[in-house]
Design a protein around this motif. Sequence first.
Motif, PDB file in Angstrom:
ATOM      1  N   GLU A  12       0.823  -1.206   0.000  1.00  0.00           N
ATOM      2  CA  GLU A  12       0.000   0.000   0.000  1.00  0.00           C
ATOM      3  C   GLU A  12       0.862   1.264   0.000  1.00  0.00           C
ATOM      4  OE1 GLU A  12      -3.740   2.029   2.327  1.00  0.00           O
ATOM      5  OE2 GLU A  12      -3.145  -0.016   2.808  1.00  0.00           O
ATOM      6  N   SER A  15       2.240   1.633  -3.418  1.00  0.00           N
ATOM      7  CA  SER A  15       1.230   2.073  -4.387  1.00  0.00           C
ATOM      8  C   SER A  15       0.955   3.563  -4.246  1.00  0.00           C
ATOM      9  CB  SER A  15      -0.058   1.265  -4.229  1.00  0.00           C
ATOM     10  OG  SER A  15      -0.712   1.571  -3.019  1.00  0.00           O
ATOM     11  N   TRP A  16       0.871   4.073  -3.014  1.00  0.00           N
ATOM     12  CA  TRP A  16       0.634   5.505  -2.823  1.00  0.00           C
ATOM     13  C   TRP A  16       1.791   6.326  -3.374  1.00  0.00           C
ATOM     14  CZ3 TRP A  16      -3.587   8.110  -1.819  1.00  0.00           C
ATOM     15  CH2 TRP A  16      -4.655   7.471  -1.209  1.00  0.00           C
ATOM     16  N   GLY A  20       1.361   8.053  -6.881  1.00  0.00           N
ATOM     17  CA  GLY A  20       1.329   9.489  -6.590  1.00  0.00           C
ATOM     18  C   GLY A  20       2.396  10.272  -7.316  1.00  0.00           C
TER      19      GLY A  20
END
Length: 132
Positions: A12, A15-16, A20
């Motif tokens: 996670e 992924s951010w 981003g």
Amino acid sequence: MQLIDTLALVGEVLSWVGLGVGLPLLLLALLIRTVEGAWLPVEIAVIERDGSLIGRWFAGGDFHERPLTRRESAAADADDGWAEGVVSANNPAHARVGEPPHARRVILTLGIVFAGVGFAGLVVSLLPLLLS
């Protein structure tokens, strides 16, 4: 905390960070491509006028000319009278001696790498949902 939960947490975070950073870089590369257009190869005639080198080329149905910069003058072969260059498809008056600028390619490559890491992190973060 189990191994799957730890992997999901790391995924996670990746992924951010990846998405981003990667998605804005991809959008920036697309914006640069839209503004500049494609770079097309062109032959540039190099002449000397008043002690400086001038580049002349034919693109977009018209002749264009401009003084060459020091870097371009060093890359151009004044003895031969010709230089390889590129011209913008959107603005044929904008030409460069040598290769097209690398900024768009670097931004696109970084965007693809970051977005790929972000997507892989997204898949890993979904493991607890898929394995339960």
